[in-house]
Design a protein around this motif. Structure first.
Motif, PDB file in Angstrom:
ATOM      1  N   UNK A 182      34.689 -27.378 -19.197  1.00 31.88           N
ATOM      2  CA  UNK A 182      34.732 -28.304 -18.079  1.00 31.88           C
ATOM      3  C   UNK A 182      35.636 -29.500 -18.338  1.00 31.88           C
ATOM      4  N   UNK A 183      36.207 -29.572 -19.529  1.00 34.40           N
ATOM      5  CA  UNK A 183      36.984 -30.744 -19.882  1.00 34.40           C
ATOM      6  C   UNK A 183      38.182 -30.911 -18.956  1.00 34.40           C
ATOM      7  N   UNK A 184      38.362 -32.125 -18.479  1.00 27.40           N
ATOM      8  CA  UNK A 184      39.460 -32.435 -17.587  1.00 27.40           C
ATOM      9  C   UNK A 184      39.832 -33.884 -17.787  1.00 27.40           C
ATOM     10  N   UNK A 185      41.011 -34.270 -17.358  1.00 25.33           N
ATOM     11  CA  UNK A 185      41.408 -35.668 -17.459  1.00 25.33           C
ATOM     12  C   UNK A 185      40.548 -36.539 -16.551  1.00 25.33           C
ATOM     13  N   UNK A 186      39.785 -35.928 -15.656  1.00 26.83           N
ATOM     14  CA  UNK A 186      38.898 -36.705 -14.788  1.00 26.83           C
ATOM     15  C   UNK A 186      37.625 -37.124 -15.510  1.00 26.83           C
ATOM     16  N   UNK A 187      37.306 -36.473 -16.614  1.00 23.08           N
ATOM     17  CA  UNK A 187      36.015 -36.679 -17.252  1.00 23.08           C
ATOM     18  C   UNK A 187      36.155 -37.417 -18.571  1.00 23.08           C
ATOM     19  N   UNK A 209      54.435 -15.276  -9.038  1.00 22.04           N
ATOM     20  CA  UNK A 209      53.144 -15.196  -9.725  1.00 22.04           C
ATOM     21  C   UNK A 209      53.268 -15.698 -11.166  1.00 22.04           C
ATOM     22  N   UNK A 210      54.296 -15.269 -11.886  1.00 17.93           N
ATOM     23  CA  UNK A 210      54.480 -15.673 -13.276  1.00 17.93           C
ATOM     24  C   UNK A 210      54.711 -17.177 -13.395  1.00 17.93           C
ATOM     25  N   UNK A 211      55.434 -17.748 -12.442  1.00 20.87           N
ATOM     26  CA  UNK A 211      55.674 -19.196 -12.457  1.00 20.87           C
ATOM     27  C   UNK A 211      54.363 -19.957 -12.275  1.00 20.87           C
ATOM     28  N   UNK A 212      53.540 -19.472 -11.369  1.00 26.48           N
ATOM     29  CA  UNK A 212      52.237 -20.098 -11.101  1.00 26.48           C
ATOM     30  C   UNK A 212      51.352 -20.037 -12.339  1.00 26.48           C
ATOM     31  N   UNK A 213      51.312 -18.877 -12.988  1.00 24.16           N
ATOM     32  CA  UNK A 213      50.496 -18.718 -14.183  1.00 24.16           C
ATOM     33  C   UNK A 213      51.018 -19.574 -15.344  1.00 24.16           C
ATOM     34  N   UNK A 214      52.317 -19.786 -15.393  1.00 23.99           N
ATOM     35  CA  UNK A 214      52.882 -20.633 -16.447  1.00 23.99           C
ATOM     36  C   UNK A 214      52.407 -22.068 -16.298  1.00 23.99           C
ATOM     37  N   UNK A 215      52.429 -22.583 -15.076  1.00 21.23           N
ATOM     38  CA  UNK A 215      51.914 -23.940 -14.830  1.00 21.23           C
ATOM     39  C   UNK A 215      50.432 -24.025 -15.205  1.00 21.23           C
ATOM     40  N   UNK A 221      46.401 -25.810 -21.750  1.00 20.79           N
ATOM     41  CA  UNK A 221      46.643 -26.201 -23.138  1.00 20.79           C
ATOM     42  C   UNK A 221      46.750 -27.717 -23.281  1.00 20.79           C
ATOM     43  N   UNK A 222      47.328 -28.381 -22.283  1.00 21.41           N
ATOM     44  CA  UNK A 222      47.436 -29.842 -22.343  1.00 21.41           C
ATOM     45  C   UNK A 222      46.048 -30.482 -22.322  1.00 21.41           C
ATOM     46  N   UNK A 223      45.138 -29.927 -21.539  1.00 27.11           N
ATOM     47  CA  UNK A 223      43.771 -30.440 -21.503  1.00 27.11           C
ATOM     48  C   UNK A 223      43.070 -30.200 -22.831  1.00 27.11           C
ATOM     49  N   UNK A 224      43.368 -29.071 -23.474  1.00 31.79           N
ATOM     50  CA  UNK A 224      42.788 -28.791 -24.791  1.00 31.79           C
ATOM     51  C   UNK A 224      43.328 -29.765 -25.839  1.00 31.79           C
ATOM     52  N   UNK A 225      44.615 -30.082 -25.747  1.00 29.87           N
ATOM     53  CA  UNK A 225      45.206 -31.053 -26.667  1.00 29.87           C
ATOM     54  C   UNK A 225      44.503 -32.396 -26.523  1.00 29.87           C
ATOM     55  N   UNK A 226      44.275 -32.824 -25.293  1.00 34.62           N
ATOM     56  CA  UNK A 226      43.593 -34.100 -25.067  1.00 34.62           C
ATOM     57  C   UNK A 226      42.157 -34.046 -25.576  1.00 34.62           C
ATOM     58  N   UNK A 227      41.498 -32.932 -25.320  1.00 32.89           N
ATOM     59  CA  UNK A 227      40.113 -32.784 -25.753  1.00 32.89           C
ATOM     60  C   UNK A 227      40.013 -32.859 -27.267  1.00 32.89           C
ATOM     61  N   UNK A 261      51.879 -29.456 -26.809  1.00 38.19           N
ATOM     62  CA  UNK A 261      51.607 -28.069 -26.435  1.00 38.19           C
ATOM     63  C   UNK A 261      52.768 -27.182 -26.852  1.00 38.19           C
ATOM     64  N   UNK A 262      53.977 -27.595 -26.527  1.00 34.01           N
ATOM     65  CA  UNK A 262      55.141 -26.786 -26.839  1.00 34.01           C
ATOM     66  C   UNK A 262      55.382 -26.714 -28.347  1.00 34.01           C
ATOM     67  N   UNK A 263      55.077 -27.795 -29.070  1.00 34.08           N
ATOM     68  CA  UNK A 263      55.237 -27.765 -30.523  1.00 34.08           C
ATOM     69  C   UNK A 263      54.337 -26.697 -31.134  1.00 34.08           C
ATOM     70  N   UNK A 264      53.095 -26.639 -30.638  1.00 30.51           N
ATOM     71  CA  UNK A 264      52.153 -25.653 -31.170  1.00 30.51           C
ATOM     72  C   UNK A 264      52.562 -24.234 -30.775  1.00 30.51           C
ATOM     73  N   UNK A 265      53.074 -24.088 -29.580  1.00 25.74           N
ATOM     74  CA  UNK A 265      53.473 -22.751 -29.118  1.00 25.74           C
ATOM     75  C   UNK A 265      54.641 -22.222 -29.942  1.00 25.74           C
ATOM     76  N   UNK A 266      55.587 -23.078 -30.243  1.00 25.75           N
ATOM     77  CA  UNK A 266      56.783 -22.643 -30.964  1.00 25.75           C
ATOM     78  C   UNK A 266      56.564 -22.542 -32.465  1.00 25.75           C
ATOM     79  N   UNK A 267      55.518 -23.171 -32.983  1.00 23.35           N
ATOM     80  CA  UNK A 267      55.260 -23.122 -34.426  1.00 23.35           C
ATOM     81  C   UNK A 267      54.542 -21.823 -34.765  1.00 23.35           C
ATOM     82  N   UNK A 268      55.001 -21.105 -35.780  1.00 23.81           N
ATOM     83  CA  UNK A 268      54.332 -19.857 -36.183  1.00 23.81           C
ATOM     84  C   UNK A 268      52.877 -20.118 -36.552  1.00 23.81           C
ATOM     85  N   UNK A 269      51.982 -19.276 -36.078  1.00 22.76           N
ATOM     86  CA  UNK A 269      50.559 -19.434 -36.362  1.00 22.76           C
ATOM     87  C   UNK A 269      50.231 -18.913 -37.749  1.00 22.76           C
ATOM     88  N   UNK A 270      49.276 -19.557 -38.387  1.00 21.90           N
ATOM     89  CA  UNK A 270      48.845 -19.130 -39.712  1.00 21.90           C
ATOM     90  C   UNK A 270      48.260 -17.727 -39.642  1.00 21.90           C
TER      91      UNK A 270
END
Length: 298
Positions: free
Chosen positions: A232-237, A197-203, A209-215, A271-280
């Motif tokens: 609704x943002x997706x790489x399809x749109x 379950x945790x592996x599925x949720x990680x994907x 987050x990758x879709x948000x980065x693109x958006x 995505x990983x850069x933002x995750x590992x960087x301390x948030x303001x």
């Protein structure tokens, strides 16, 4: 080596499609996502072992790590309820379903969740889960844009997981070999359920987050531009077909599927850069961030 033979790239590729990536995800991106998921699962296992005898791992130790996020815990409880309901239906000889009967599971994992749930918030589903809702809305938007053949492929992709819906001795062993090829940990069957379950949720979260980065990359100088149709943002749109983009509600969904590029390696790295960087504004008091702060599933 044995660890090199075990791979979930095919499953992850289908999952990413099901979560909103292109119907043919970039193989290099998939391999990167697989490495991230594997690293995070191994970190989760090591954290959970701190609450066990450091060798035998049960599901409750893994569940205990999820206790700080009530929304993620609720999703897991719903997952357990769905599994219990499915098992109950399979054991029935008739097709009659008692709709008023509470299907809440009373297995070891659910009993442990109830034990640590002092306020009842882990089983309170009155609050809307915005993350889950956004995924459902995105999937609905995608499904409207696909022809019959692609829609069937999309449905099959959304059903793929790390345990093929049910933990069996065969796929459980594959998952165990992937996580612990040296067999250093004795995994309880419930632990494999939680890890799958945790592996599925990680994907799912990496794709989100990758879709948000693109958006955000397409919003230009307007900081609020990305809010239109953000669910609704997706790489399809593309931008012309986002809700509210042209002030119309009668969009031609047959033109939405434009074959835009799949999620790239650089987008995952961002995505990983933002995750590992301390948030303001994060109250770390000058101390080191906990190792679990970047674990998506927790």
């Amino acid at each position: 080596m044995e660890s090199q033979k075990v791979t979930f790239c095919n499953e992850i590729s289908l999952m990413m499609f099901g979560f909103g990536d292109s119907h043919k995800p970039n193989p290099e991106t998939v391999r990167l996502v697989e490495s991230i998921v594997l690293k995070q699962l191994r970190t989760i296992v090591q954290e959970a072992l701190k609450y066990s005898d450091n060798k035998n791992l049960k599901g409750k130790e893994l569940v205990f790590l999820m206790r700080h996020d009530k929304h993620k815990m609720r999703r897991f409880v719903q997952y357990l309820k769905n599994k219990q309901l499915k098992a109950s239906l399979q054991s029935m000889n008739s097709s009659v379903i008692e709709v008023d009967k509470d299907p809440k599971p009373k297995g070891e994992l659910m009993k442990f969740i109830e034990y640590i749930d002092e306020t009842g918030e882990f089983t309170d589903f009155s609050e809307v889960d915005e993350v889950k809702q956004s995924r459902l809305l995105r999937a609905d938007r995608i499904s409207q844009a696909l022809d019959e053949k692609r829609y069937l492929e999309f449905c099959k992709a959304r059903a793929v997981s790390f345990c093929s819906r049910d933990i069996t001795s065969r796929n459980s062993e594959k998952l165990r070999q992937w996580i612990d090829p040296r067999k250093e940990v004795n995994f309880h069957s419930n632990a494999m359920v939680v890890l799958a379950y945790l592996a599925y949720q990680t994907v799912a979260e990496i794709t989100d987050y990758a879709l948000l980065v693109r958006m955000e990359g397409k919003c230009g100088a307007d900081p609020l531009n990305h809010l239109y149709g953000s669910y609704y943002t997706s790489t399809m749109f593309n931008g012309d077909y986002r809700i509210g983009a042209s002030g119309t509600t009668n969009l031609d969904y047959s033109r939405v599927y434009s074959g835009q590029p799949p999620i790239s390696v650089n987008e995952i790295k961002e995505v990983m850069r933002r995750v590992h960087s301390p948030q303001a504004g994060k109250l770390t008091f000058g101390g080191k961030l906990p190792e679990t702060h970047f674990l998506f599933a927790l």
